[in-house]
Design a protein around this motif. Structure first.
Motif, PDB file in Angstrom:
ATOM      1  N   GLU A  77       0.837  -1.199   0.000  1.00  0.00           N
ATOM      2  CA  GLU A  77       0.000   0.000   0.000  1.00  0.00           C
ATOM      3  C   GLU A  77       0.873   1.251   0.000  1.00  0.00           C
ATOM      4  OE1 GLU A  77      -3.469   2.198  -0.169  1.00  0.00           O
ATOM      5  OE2 GLU A  77      -3.306   0.028  -0.272  1.00  0.00           O
ATOM      6  N   MET A  78       1.944   1.246   0.790  1.00  0.00           N
ATOM      7  CA  MET A  78       2.878   2.375   0.799  1.00  0.00           C
ATOM      8  C   MET A  78       3.503   2.558  -0.581  1.00  0.00           C
ATOM      9  SD  MET A  78       4.710   1.778   4.506  1.00  0.00           S
ATOM     10  CE  MET A  78       6.097   2.805   4.104  1.00  0.00           C
ATOM     11  N   ALA A  79       3.922   1.459  -1.192  1.00  0.00           N
ATOM     12  CA  ALA A  79       4.530   1.530  -2.519  1.00  0.00           C
ATOM     13  C   ALA A  79       3.542   2.085  -3.530  1.00  0.00           C
ATOM     14  CB  ALA A  79       5.023   0.145  -2.943  1.00  0.00           C
ATOM     15  N   LYS A  80       2.303   1.630  -3.452  1.00  0.00           N
ATOM     16  CA  LYS A  80       1.266   2.114  -4.374  1.00  0.00           C
ATOM     17  C   LYS A  80       1.056   3.617  -4.226  1.00  0.00           C
ATOM     18  CE  LYS A  80      -3.116   1.614  -3.541  1.00  0.00           C
ATOM     19  NZ  LYS A  80      -4.126   2.585  -3.564  1.00  0.00           N
ATOM     20  N   ASN A  81       1.041   4.097  -2.994  1.00  0.00           N
ATOM     21  CA  ASN A  81       0.830   5.520  -2.746  1.00  0.00           C
ATOM     22  C   ASN A  81       2.021   6.374  -3.176  1.00  0.00           C
ATOM     23  OD1 ASN A  81      -1.749   5.179  -1.735  1.00  0.00           O
ATOM     24  ND2 ASN A  81      -1.038   4.921   0.361  1.00  0.00           N
ATOM     25  N   LEU A  82       3.183   5.788  -3.249  1.00  0.00           N
ATOM     26  CA  LEU A  82       4.379   6.523  -3.668  1.00  0.00           C
ATOM     27  C   LEU A  82       4.546   6.588  -5.185  1.00  0.00           C
ATOM     28  CD1 LEU A  82       7.008   5.229  -1.083  1.00  0.00           C
ATOM     29  CD2 LEU A  82       6.109   7.557  -1.261  1.00  0.00           C
ATOM     30  N   LEU A  83       3.831   5.736  -5.917  1.00  0.00           N
ATOM     31  CA  LEU A  83       3.993   5.724  -7.370  1.00  0.00           C
ATOM     32  C   LEU A  83       3.660   7.091  -7.963  1.00  0.00           C
ATOM     33  CD1 LEU A  83       2.488   2.240  -8.269  1.00  0.00           C
ATOM     34  CD2 LEU A  83       4.876   2.953  -8.479  1.00  0.00           C
ATOM     35  N   PRO A  84       4.550   7.619  -8.800  1.00  0.00           N
ATOM     36  CA  PRO A  84       4.332   8.948  -9.395  1.00  0.00           C
ATOM     37  C   PRO A  84       3.422   8.876 -10.619  1.00  0.00           C
ATOM     38  CG  PRO A  84       6.487   8.111 -10.013  1.00  0.00           C
ATOM     39  CD  PRO A  84       5.871   7.086  -9.089  1.00  0.00           C
ATOM     40  N   ASP A  85       2.129   8.710 -10.401  1.00  0.00           N
ATOM     41  CA  ASP A  85       1.160   8.531 -11.483  1.00  0.00           C
ATOM     42  C   ASP A  85       1.161   9.686 -12.482  1.00  0.00           C
ATOM     43  OD1 ASP A  85       0.335   6.220 -10.139  1.00  0.00           O
ATOM     44  OD2 ASP A  85      -1.160   7.334  -8.996  1.00  0.00           O
ATOM     45  N   ASP A  86       1.110  10.910 -11.975  1.00  0.00           N
ATOM     46  CA  ASP A  86       1.055  12.072 -12.864  1.00  0.00           C
ATOM     47  C   ASP A  86       2.304  12.169 -13.738  1.00  0.00           C
ATOM     48  OD1 ASP A  86      -1.391  12.812 -11.819  1.00  0.00           O
ATOM     49  OD2 ASP A  86      -0.505  14.138 -10.315  1.00  0.00           O
ATOM     50  N   GLU A  87       3.431  11.829 -13.164  1.00  0.00           N
ATOM     51  CA  GLU A  87       4.678  11.904 -13.903  1.00  0.00           C
ATOM     52  C   GLU A  87       4.728  10.862 -15.019  1.00  0.00           C
ATOM     53  OE1 GLU A  87       4.254  12.104 -10.717  1.00  0.00           O
ATOM     54  OE2 GLU A  87       5.216  13.967 -10.089  1.00  0.00           O
ATOM     55  N   MET A  88       4.091   9.724 -14.804  1.00  0.00           N
ATOM     56  CA  MET A  88       4.053   8.709 -15.852  1.00  0.00           C
ATOM     57  C   MET A  88       3.238   9.212 -17.038  1.00  0.00           C
ATOM     58  SD  MET A  88       5.967   6.272 -14.837  1.00  0.00           S
ATOM     59  CE  MET A  88       6.944   7.527 -14.038  1.00  0.00           C
ATOM     60  N   GLU A  89       2.156   9.947 -16.774  1.00  0.00           N
ATOM     61  CA  GLU A  89       1.363  10.541 -17.842  1.00  0.00           C
ATOM     62  C   GLU A  89       2.204  11.557 -18.617  1.00  0.00           C
ATOM     63  OE1 GLU A  89      -2.547  13.353 -18.324  1.00  0.00           O
ATOM     64  OE2 GLU A  89      -2.466  12.022 -16.596  1.00  0.00           O
ATOM     65  N   LEU A  90       3.001  12.323 -17.900  1.00  0.00           N
ATOM     66  CA  LEU A  90       3.894  13.288 -18.544  1.00  0.00           C
ATOM     67  C   LEU A  90       4.905  12.581 -19.444  1.00  0.00           C
ATOM     68  CD1 LEU A  90       4.986  16.204 -18.843  1.00  0.00           C
ATOM     69  CD2 LEU A  90       6.432  15.720 -16.869  1.00  0.00           C
ATOM     70  N   LEU A  91       5.456  11.475 -18.972  1.00  0.00           N
ATOM     71  CA  LEU A  91       6.404  10.711 -19.787  1.00  0.00           C
ATOM     72  C   LEU A  91       5.731  10.148 -21.034  1.00  0.00           C
ATOM     73  CD1 LEU A  91       8.495   8.851 -17.066  1.00  0.00           C
ATOM     74  CD2 LEU A  91       9.211  10.768 -18.501  1.00  0.00           C
ATOM     75  N   ASP A  92       4.482   9.711 -20.920  1.00  0.00           N
ATOM     76  CA  ASP A  92       3.742   9.251 -22.099  1.00  0.00           C
ATOM     77  C   ASP A  92       3.585  10.374 -23.119  1.00  0.00           C
ATOM     78  OD1 ASP A  92       3.400   6.639 -21.241  1.00  0.00           O
ATOM     79  OD2 ASP A  92       1.397   7.012 -20.406  1.00  0.00           O
ATOM     80  N   ASP A  93       3.256  11.573 -22.632  1.00  0.00           N
ATOM     81  CA  ASP A  93       3.118  12.720 -23.534  1.00  0.00           C
ATOM     82  C   ASP A  93       4.446  13.043 -24.205  1.00  0.00           C
ATOM     83  OD1 ASP A  93       0.462  12.919 -22.833  1.00  0.00           O
ATOM     84  OD2 ASP A  93       0.760  14.626 -21.470  1.00  0.00           O
ATOM     85  N   LEU A  94       5.514  13.030 -23.440  1.00  0.00           N
ATOM     86  CA  LEU A  94       6.838  13.303 -23.987  1.00  0.00           C
ATOM     87  C   LEU A  94       7.239  12.240 -25.007  1.00  0.00           C
ATOM     88  CD1 LEU A  94       9.397  14.985 -24.031  1.00  0.00           C
ATOM     89  CD2 LEU A  94      10.204  13.682 -22.060  1.00  0.00           C
ATOM     90  N   TYR A  95       6.956  10.986 -24.700  1.00  0.00           N
ATOM     91  CA  TYR A  95       7.294   9.893 -25.614  1.00  0.00           C
ATOM     92  C   TYR A  95       6.547  10.040 -26.932  1.00  0.00           C
ATOM     93  CZ  TYR A  95       7.874   5.212 -27.499  1.00  0.00           C
ATOM     94  OH  TYR A  95       8.167   4.157 -28.316  1.00  0.00           O
ATOM     95  N   SER A  96       5.292  10.470 -26.879  1.00  0.00           N
ATOM     96  CA  SER A  96       4.524  10.610 -28.112  1.00  0.00           C
ATOM     97  C   SER A  96       5.093  11.728 -28.990  1.00  0.00           C
ATOM     98  CB  SER A  96       3.050  10.870 -27.811  1.00  0.00           C
ATOM     99  OG  SER A  96       2.873  12.139 -27.249  1.00  0.00           O
ATOM    100  N   ILE A  97       5.691  12.732 -28.377  1.00  0.00           N
ATOM    101  CA  ILE A  97       6.318  13.807 -29.157  1.00  0.00           C
ATOM    102  C   ILE A  97       7.609  13.343 -29.784  1.00  0.00           C
ATOM    103  CG2 ILE A  97       7.488  16.047 -28.943  1.00  0.00           C
ATOM    104  CD1 ILE A  97       5.351  16.783 -26.871  1.00  0.00           C
ATOM    105  N   LEU A  98       8.375  12.575 -29.037  1.00  0.00           N
ATOM    106  CA  LEU A  98       9.659  12.109 -29.557  1.00  0.00           C
ATOM    107  C   LEU A  98       9.464  10.994 -30.574  1.00  0.00           C
ATOM    108  CD1 LEU A  98      11.716  12.098 -26.255  1.00  0.00           C
ATOM    109  CD2 LEU A  98      11.725  13.827 -28.063  1.00  0.00           C
TER     110      LEU A  98
END
Length: 98
Positions: A77-98
């Motif tokens: 549960e602690m690990a799940k709460n620490l996952l940077p969800d928003d940042e993963m979405e940002l990386l997806d957006d960046l990947y689609s541009i590259l």
């Protein structure tokens, strides 16, 4: 080159509108609320911490002499709460541009 600038500008505008990088906040004065904070300096350290919590949970669950799934569940549960969800979405957006 112009197309790349347009894409980069669009990306930066989109990133500025969304709430990315929310898991690691600047250290601010402690108020009276009851919260738990982890002092983590980088996203690399954050990912290493999450990995460690998951590995420890796996070891607990595999242990035959230790029969408490509650500890493993708490760590997961602690690990799940620490996952940077928003940042993963940002990386997806960046990947689609590259």
């Amino acid at each position: 080159m112009t197309e790349n600038r347009i894409q980069l500008t669009h990306f930066l505008e989109t990133a500025g509108k969304k709430h990315y990088f929310t898991k690691l906040e600047p250290d601010q004065a402690i108020d009276t609320s009851l919260t738990t904070r982890f002092k983590i300096d980088t996203y690399t350290e954050l990912m290493l911490t999450i990995t460690s919590l998951i590995r420890t949970s796996i070891a607990i669950l595999r242990s035959e002499e230790y029969n408490s799934g509650n500890d493993a569940a708490l760590l997961l549960e602690m690990a799940k709460n620490l996952l940077p969800d928003d940042e993963m979405e940002l990386l997806d957006d960046l990947y689609s541009i590259l």
